[in-house]
Enzyme design. Structure first.
Site, PDB file in Angstrom:
ATOM      1  CG  ASP A  43      -0.324  -0.101   2.524  1.00 13.98           C
ATOM      2  OD1 ASP A  43       0.909  -0.250   2.580  1.00 13.98           O
ATOM      3  OD2 ASP A  43      -1.048  -0.028   3.544  1.00 13.98           O
ATOM      4  CE  LYS A 111       3.252  -6.124   3.580  1.00 14.55           C
ATOM      5  NZ  LYS A 111       2.843  -4.940   4.367  1.00 14.55           N
ATOM      6  CD  GLU A 180       8.053  -0.730   7.280  1.00  9.44           C
ATOM      7  OE1 GLU A 180       7.075  -1.418   6.922  1.00  9.44           O
ATOM      8  OE2 GLU A 180       8.270   0.420   6.848  1.00  9.44           O
TER       9      GLU A 180
HETATM   10  O1  KIV Z   1       3.662  -1.195   1.596  1.00  9.65           O
HETATM   11  C1  KIV Z   1       4.824  -1.612   1.518  1.00  9.65           C
HETATM   12  O2  KIV Z   1       5.557  -1.337   0.570  1.00  9.65           O
HETATM   13  C2  KIV Z   1       5.314  -2.458   2.592  1.00  9.65           C
HETATM   14  C3  KIV Z   1       6.776  -2.781   2.628  1.00  9.65           C
HETATM   15  C4  KIV Z   1       7.579  -1.599   2.983  1.00  9.65           C
HETATM   16  C5  KIV Z   1       7.082  -3.931   3.495  1.00  9.65           C
HETATM   17  O3  KIV Z   1       4.563  -2.871   3.417  1.00  9.65           O
END
Ligand code: KIV
Length: 263
Positions: A43, A111, A180
């Site tokens: 996102d 995710k 993260e």
């Molecule tokens: O949204 C994203 O790009 C992410 C990554 C930084 C892991 O969640």
């Protein structure tokens, strides 16, 4: 065929898992021809592709549009897609409808950020046949609660909370967890404790794999240089140079030449 099954094996064999973000058809085609193990339609596209200040404005519609483009470009890769802000906090039926739309757009897995309040839903999604990746530490959808994009897990209680959340996510059926911006030592402890792989971004080397935002690692995001980032190309300058070369050749009548003409 793209599958999540190899990631567990890669952890067992201590083979690093590489993942990059991808939001569009043309970069998906490039990544599809590389050895990169997985694609994340994050996102973060709200920031990188649409210029928003955070990821809060990403919607299911927006994610689906980008997922479709990525899926058309990357036929060989496992495509994992972020459930955007609040899309999985609207009760079972609405949340599952959002998951369905994302999967039908071309995702192989989703995710979800955070553990508290999500565990039951994660089990339900996994039991429905959809692989789920967790995300702990700096969870950008919580930016307004975290007071900015800051390293997490520096205090003892935070450390324990992240570790317990990781264990809970594994128990709920997650096939992997993104960690993260947490201290490298904590990421190592979590990785040791879990059977499932951990994918780090700003979490040091003691994890099962690494993820970077494509535009960041290609040096397209000029001026963005957090400590954890390594750039593998000066993309911003290279693209600017190419555009200026084109401009100059148009103005000096060096392009097009005879070999560029139809007869
Ligand atoms: O949204 C994203 O790009 C992410 C990554 C930084 C892991 O969640």
């Amino acid at each position: 065929m793209a599958s999540i099954l190899k990631f567990q094996d890669m952890k067992k064999l201590s083979k690093g898992i590489s993942m990059v973000t991808c939001y569009d058809y043309w970069s998906a085609r490039i990544i599809d021809g590389t050895n990169i193990d997985a694609i994340l339609v994050g996102d973060s596209l709200a920031m990188v592709m649409h210029g928003h200040k955070d990821t809060i404005l990403a919607t299911v519609e927006l994610m689906c549009m980008h997922v479709g483009a990525v899926a058309r470009g990357a036929k060989q890769k496992t495509i994992i897609v972020d459930m955007p802000f609040l899309s999985f906090r609207k009760g079972l039926t609405d949340s599952m409808n959002s998951v369905l739309r994302i999967i039908q757009s071309g995702a192989h897995a989703i995710k979800i950020e955070g553990a508290k309040g999500n565990l039951e839903l994660i089990s339900h999604i996994v039991e429905s046949g959809i692989p789920v990746m967790g995300h702990l530490g700096l969870t950008p959808q919580f930016v307004n609660q975290l007071g900015g994009f800051k390293v997490q897990g520096k205090q003892k209680e935070e450390e324990e909370e992240i570790l317990q959340s990781a264990i809970a996510l594994e128990r709920s059926g997650c096939f992997a967890i993104v960690l993260e911006c947490i201290p490298a030592k904590l990421a190592g402890v979590i990785t040791e404790k879990l059977q499932i792989p951990t994918i780090g971004i700003g979490a040091g080397p003691s994890v099962s794999g690494q993820v970077l935002v494509l535009q960041d690692m290609l040096g397209m995001n000029s001026g963005f240089s957090p400590k954890f980032l390594k750039t593998y190309l000066d993309g911003y300058q290279m693209i600017k140079n190419a555009l200026n070369d084109f401009d100059e050749e148009v103005k000096t009548e060096k392009f097009p030449l005879e070999n560029h003409c139809y007869y």
